[in-house]
Design a protein around this motif. Structure first.
Motif, mmCIF file in Angstrom:
data_model
loop_
_atom_site.group_PDB
_atom_site.id
_atom_site.type_symbol
_atom_site.label_atom_id
_atom_site.label_comp_id
_atom_site.label_asym_id
_atom_site.label_seq_id
_atom_site.Cartn_x
_atom_site.Cartn_y
_atom_site.Cartn_z
ATOM 1 N N CYS A 213 1.226 7.508 -2.859
ATOM 2 C CA CYS A 213 2.821 7.198 -2.996
ATOM 3 C C CYS A 213 2.684 5.928 -2.072
ATOM 4 N N ALA A 214 2.783 4.615 -2.621
ATOM 5 C CA ALA A 214 2.602 3.470 -2.143
ATOM 6 C C ALA A 214 4.084 3.161 -1.387
ATOM 7 N N GLY A 215 4.119 2.120 -0.939
ATOM 8 C CA GLY A 215 5.208 1.537 -0.228
ATOM 9 C C GLY A 215 6.091 0.708 -1.125
ATOM 10 N N ILE A 216 6.759 -0.279 -0.508
ATOM 11 C CA ILE A 216 7.650 -1.381 -1.341
ATOM 12 C C ILE A 216 6.856 -2.491 -1.284
ATOM 13 N N THR B 290 -1.870 -2.003 -4.161
ATOM 14 C CA THR B 290 -2.325 -0.550 -4.366
ATOM 15 C C THR B 290 -3.641 -0.398 -5.058
ATOM 16 N N SER C 294 4.316 5.700 -9.330
ATOM 17 C CA SER C 294 4.703 4.452 -9.583
ATOM 18 C C SER C 294 5.877 3.898 -9.418
ATOM 19 N N GLU D 3 9.113 2.142 -7.780
ATOM 20 C CA GLU D 3 9.206 0.900 -7.221
ATOM 21 C C GLU D 3 10.416 0.894 -6.546
ATOM 22 N N THR E 295 10.322 5.065 -4.248
ATOM 23 C CA THR E 295 9.387 5.230 -3.194
ATOM 24 C C THR E 295 9.657 6.247 -1.949
ATOM 25 N N ILE F 104 8.959 11.942 -6.826
ATOM 26 C CA ILE F 104 7.545 12.172 -6.745
ATOM 27 C C ILE F 104 7.214 13.646 -7.341
ATOM 28 N N GLY G 87 0.090 8.467 1.594
ATOM 29 C CA GLY G 87 1.248 7.852 1.397
ATOM 30 C C GLY G 87 1.195 6.460 2.538
ATOM 31 N N GLY H 173 6.141 4.564 1.402
ATOM 32 C CA GLY H 173 5.963 5.758 0.644
ATOM 33 C C GLY H 173 5.792 6.982 1.536
#
Length: 188
Positions: free
Chosen positions: A6-9, A15, A42, A44, A48, A54, A74, A78
């Motif tokens: 779970c990526a950030g902004i 990523t 994914s 955006e 996130t 999620i 994360g 995220g």
């Protein structure tokens, strides 16, 4: 076991860089058995932060197989959505093996599963303790900028920190990718 990213902004390329840097430095690429099964959420922007989105992603990708063991990783914003999703997944009967927060400064982390933090500097590391220190943690030393933790974990040197020892503690030097690899081996 599935690893849920779970990526950030930020740009999606970061990523991809994180996954490549982590896998290239921490696993034997010639042995496909050692390759983790990674699912990247994914969403955006504001998505996130959404535990609901999620969770819907997990339900879709795992076909509601709650018994499938998952580890959440994360980063930054995220971490907010990921900790909520991990908690809800477990409350619904899901098998959360661990939660790993990378630079989730300011995010309270509590759960009925092992929690680990990776921080881009010592200040972020120690100031996060009041919001849930988790178990074994990592902090960059020398400090790096926030996005470096995600862009190139294999280049971020630092220390393994065990909160049960207390502060200060003897340094256990390694890079962030090595730390992640060692944590994941624990939960195999």
């Amino acid at each position: 076991m599935k690893i849920i990213i779970c990526a950030g902004i930020h740009e999606p390329e970061l990523t991809k860089s994180f996954i490549t840097g982590w896998l290239d430095s921490a696993t034997d690429r010639s042995n496909n058995e050692n390759q983790p099964d990674i699912l990247v959420f994914s969403g955006e922007g504001i998505l996130t932060l959404s535990a609901l989105h999620i969770l819907l992603f997990l339900r879709d990708r795992l076909s509601n197989k709650l018994e499938s063991p998952v580890i959440f990783i994360g980063f930054s914003a995220g971490v907010v959505g990921a900790i909520g999703a991990a908690t809800k997944w477990q409350l619904q009967g899901g098998n959360v093996k661990a939660f790993i927060a990378i630079d989730g400064w300011g995010v309270p982390l509590w759960g009925n599963f092992p929690i680990h933090r990776l921080s881009h500097d010592y200040f972020t590391h120690w100031s996060s303790v009041i919001l849930g220190s988790g178990e074994d943690n990592f902090y960059a030393d020398p400090p790096v900028d926030h996005l470096s933790m995600w862009r190139s974990p294999q280049q971020v040197q630092g220390h393994w920190a065990d909160p049960s020892i207390g502060f200060p503690q003897p340094p256990n030097s390694l890079n962030a990718a090595e730390f992640l690899h060692l944590l994941l081996k624990r939960y195999e």
